[in-house]
Design a protein around this motif. Structure first.
Motif, mmCIF file in Angstrom:
data_model
loop_
_atom_site.group_PDB
_atom_site.id
_atom_site.type_symbol
_atom_site.label_atom_id
_atom_site.label_comp_id
_atom_site.label_asym_id
_atom_site.label_seq_id
_atom_site.Cartn_x
_atom_site.Cartn_y
_atom_site.Cartn_z
ATOM 1 N N VAL A 46 -17.770 31.678 -20.231
ATOM 2 C CA VAL A 46 -19.175 31.507 -20.611
ATOM 3 C C VAL A 46 -19.677 30.168 -20.059
ATOM 4 C CG1 VAL A 46 -20.756 31.475 -22.566
ATOM 5 C CG2 VAL A 46 -18.521 32.568 -22.790
ATOM 6 N N PRO A 47 -20.873 30.165 -19.437
ATOM 7 C CA PRO A 47 -21.398 28.886 -18.963
ATOM 8 C C PRO A 47 -21.664 27.945 -20.148
ATOM 9 C CG PRO A 47 -22.832 30.714 -18.314
ATOM 10 C CD PRO A 47 -21.766 31.282 -19.151
ATOM 11 N N THR A 48 -21.432 26.668 -19.915
ATOM 12 C CA THR A 48 -21.672 25.676 -20.965
ATOM 13 C C THR A 48 -22.550 24.560 -20.421
ATOM 14 O OG1 THR A 48 -19.678 24.424 -20.396
ATOM 15 C CG2 THR A 48 -19.467 26.122 -22.098
ATOM 16 N N CYS A 49 -23.187 23.850 -21.344
ATOM 17 C CA CYS A 49 -24.005 22.705 -20.943
ATOM 18 C C CYS A 49 -23.910 21.638 -22.024
ATOM 19 C CB CYS A 49 -25.455 23.142 -20.724
ATOM 20 S SG CYS A 49 -26.256 23.740 -22.218
ATOM 21 N N ARG A 50 -24.458 20.472 -21.703
ATOM 22 C CA ARG A 50 -24.453 19.359 -22.646
ATOM 23 C C ARG A 50 -25.837 19.192 -23.274
ATOM 24 N NH1 ARG A 50 -19.955 20.298 -22.070
ATOM 25 N NH2 ARG A 50 -18.278 18.997 -21.264
ATOM 26 N N LEU A 51 -25.864 18.442 -24.355
ATOM 27 C CA LEU A 51 -27.102 18.249 -25.112
ATOM 28 C C LEU A 51 -28.219 17.618 -24.291
ATOM 29 C CD1 LEU A 51 -25.601 16.811 -28.423
ATOM 30 C CD2 LEU A 51 -26.820 18.991 -28.198
ATOM 31 N N ASP A 52 -27.868 16.724 -23.365
ATOM 32 C CA ASP A 52 -28.901 15.937 -22.679
ATOM 33 C C ASP A 52 -29.336 16.524 -21.340
ATOM 34 O OD1 ASP A 52 -26.571 15.508 -21.353
ATOM 35 O OD2 ASP A 52 -26.651 13.311 -21.409
ATOM 36 N N ASP A 75 -17.795 17.207 -25.421
ATOM 37 C CA ASP A 75 -16.762 16.942 -24.412
ATOM 38 C C ASP A 75 -15.447 17.668 -24.706
ATOM 39 O OD1 ASP A 75 -18.533 15.338 -23.119
ATOM 40 O OD2 ASP A 75 -17.745 13.452 -23.930
ATOM 41 N N SER A 76 -15.230 18.036 -25.969
ATOM 42 C CA SER A 76 -13.984 18.730 -26.335
ATOM 43 C C SER A 76 -14.128 20.240 -26.293
ATOM 44 C CB SER A 76 -13.577 18.342 -27.757
ATOM 45 O OG SER A 76 -13.670 16.979 -27.963
ATOM 46 N N GLY A 77 -15.315 20.711 -25.910
ATOM 47 C CA GLY A 77 -15.515 22.159 -25.874
ATOM 48 C C GLY A 77 -15.920 22.730 -27.213
ATOM 49 N N VAL A 78 -16.244 21.867 -28.173
ATOM 50 C CA VAL A 78 -16.677 22.348 -29.499
ATOM 51 C C VAL A 78 -18.136 22.801 -29.405
ATOM 52 C CG1 VAL A 78 -17.185 21.623 -31.864
ATOM 53 C CG2 VAL A 78 -15.052 20.910 -30.764
ATOM 54 N N GLY A 135 -13.489 24.828 -33.757
ATOM 55 C CA GLY A 135 -14.825 24.961 -33.191
ATOM 56 C C GLY A 135 -14.878 25.070 -31.678
ATOM 57 N N GLN A 136 -13.738 24.979 -31.016
ATOM 58 C CA GLN A 136 -13.738 25.081 -29.551
ATOM 59 C C GLN A 136 -14.055 26.503 -29.106
ATOM 60 O OE1 GLN A 136 -9.826 23.515 -28.572
ATOM 61 N NE2 GLN A 136 -10.767 21.662 -27.739
ATOM 62 N N LEU A 137 -14.883 26.576 -28.077
ATOM 63 C CA LEU A 137 -15.332 27.877 -27.572
ATOM 64 C C LEU A 137 -14.181 28.678 -26.949
ATOM 65 C CD1 LEU A 137 -17.729 29.751 -26.820
ATOM 66 C CD2 LEU A 137 -17.915 28.461 -24.681
ATOM 67 N N VAL A 138 -14.115 29.948 -27.332
ATOM 68 C CA VAL A 138 -13.176 30.895 -26.706
ATOM 69 C C VAL A 138 -13.956 31.844 -25.793
ATOM 70 C CG1 VAL A 138 -11.585 32.812 -27.138
ATOM 71 C CG2 VAL A 138 -11.531 30.778 -28.605
ATOM 72 N N GLY A 139 -15.053 32.399 -26.298
ATOM 73 C CA GLY A 139 -15.835 33.333 -25.492
ATOM 74 C C GLY A 139 -16.917 33.988 -26.332
ATOM 75 N N ILE A 140 -17.511 35.033 -25.770
ATOM 76 C CA ILE A 140 -18.565 35.774 -26.471
ATOM 77 C C ILE A 140 -18.088 37.216 -26.657
ATOM 78 C CG2 ILE A 140 -20.955 36.584 -26.403
ATOM 79 C CD1 ILE A 140 -20.816 33.574 -26.506
#
Lengths: 157, 67
Positions: A46-52, A75-78, A135-140
């Protein structure tokens, strides 16, 4: 601890137990290992992005990856939030933190399909985010994927 | 006093030869257990059943979630 009373010198207690173990998507043995779970069926990558980040920059990345949503992570993937297509198609100058959907509903990778799919059917949602216990992302998990898996296994996922 | 440990320590200890013991009933063990775990149900734990364990190696016990 009875083992110490029986003369065992080094005894440790993994108090969080196998619920904790399975919720971190670690391997297990036994009959349950054959049952299909959210973590098995969830789509990964899954694509991820940061808050800023700016939404426009994120949209380009999401489209290039062939997705229509993006998970906001630290940064930890949470997982911190989610950007759905409607937001991704909005103002490209918006900052992710301002427009993201905070705290999306999640389930653990160890959750069995027999349990989770009827629940998301009832709520009429198409996807649910799968995260580890921390809380780290695994997938959708897509409802349609889960329904297909259950049908293929005759309802005994 | 028994030391409580985290899952990362369980993994390290298992890699270094610790004996992992599930103390839940047999049916629950058969349904799901940690890789390589031995089943010693708490209700049946005594000197005779514990004899399958090596007293010279660390033992890590666990159940469902400590509740």
């Amino acid at each position: 601890m009875r083992l110490e009373a029986l003369g065992f010198r080094e005894v440790y207690d993994y108090a969080a137990g196998k619920v904790d173990w399975a919720a971190m998507a670690l391997p297990v043995e036994g009959k349950a290992a054959e049952r299909r779970r959210a973590g098995d069926v969830a789509r990964k990558g899954v694509p991820t992005c940061r808050l800023d980040e700016a939404v426009g920059d994120v949209r380009s990345r999401v489209e290039a990856a062939g997705w229509n949503l993006c998970m906001v992570t630290d940064d930890s993937g949470v997982v911190l939030g989610r950007l759905r297509q409607r937001v991704l198609n909005g103002n490209p100058d918006d900052i992710v933190e301002q427009v993201m959907e905070e705290g999306p509903t999640t389930t653990r990778p160890s959750t069995e399909l027999d349990y989770i799919i009827p629940r998301i059917q009832k709520r009429k949602v198409g996807t649910i985010v799968v995260t580890k216990l921390n809380g780290q992302l695994v997938g959708i998990l897509y409802r349609s994927d889960g329904e297909r898996e259950m049908a293929d296994s005759g309802g005994n996922s | 006093m028994v030391t409580q440990i985290h899952r990362d320590e369980v993994r390290k200890m298992a890699d270094h030869g610790a004996q992992i013991v599930e103390v839940l009933p047999e049916a629950e063990y058969e349904d799901e257990h940690l890789p390589g775990a031995i089943n010693l149900p708490l209700k049946k734990l005594n000197a005779e059943t514990a004899a399958i364990l090596d007293r010279e190696r660390p033992v890590v016990v666990y159940c469902n979630d400590g509740l």
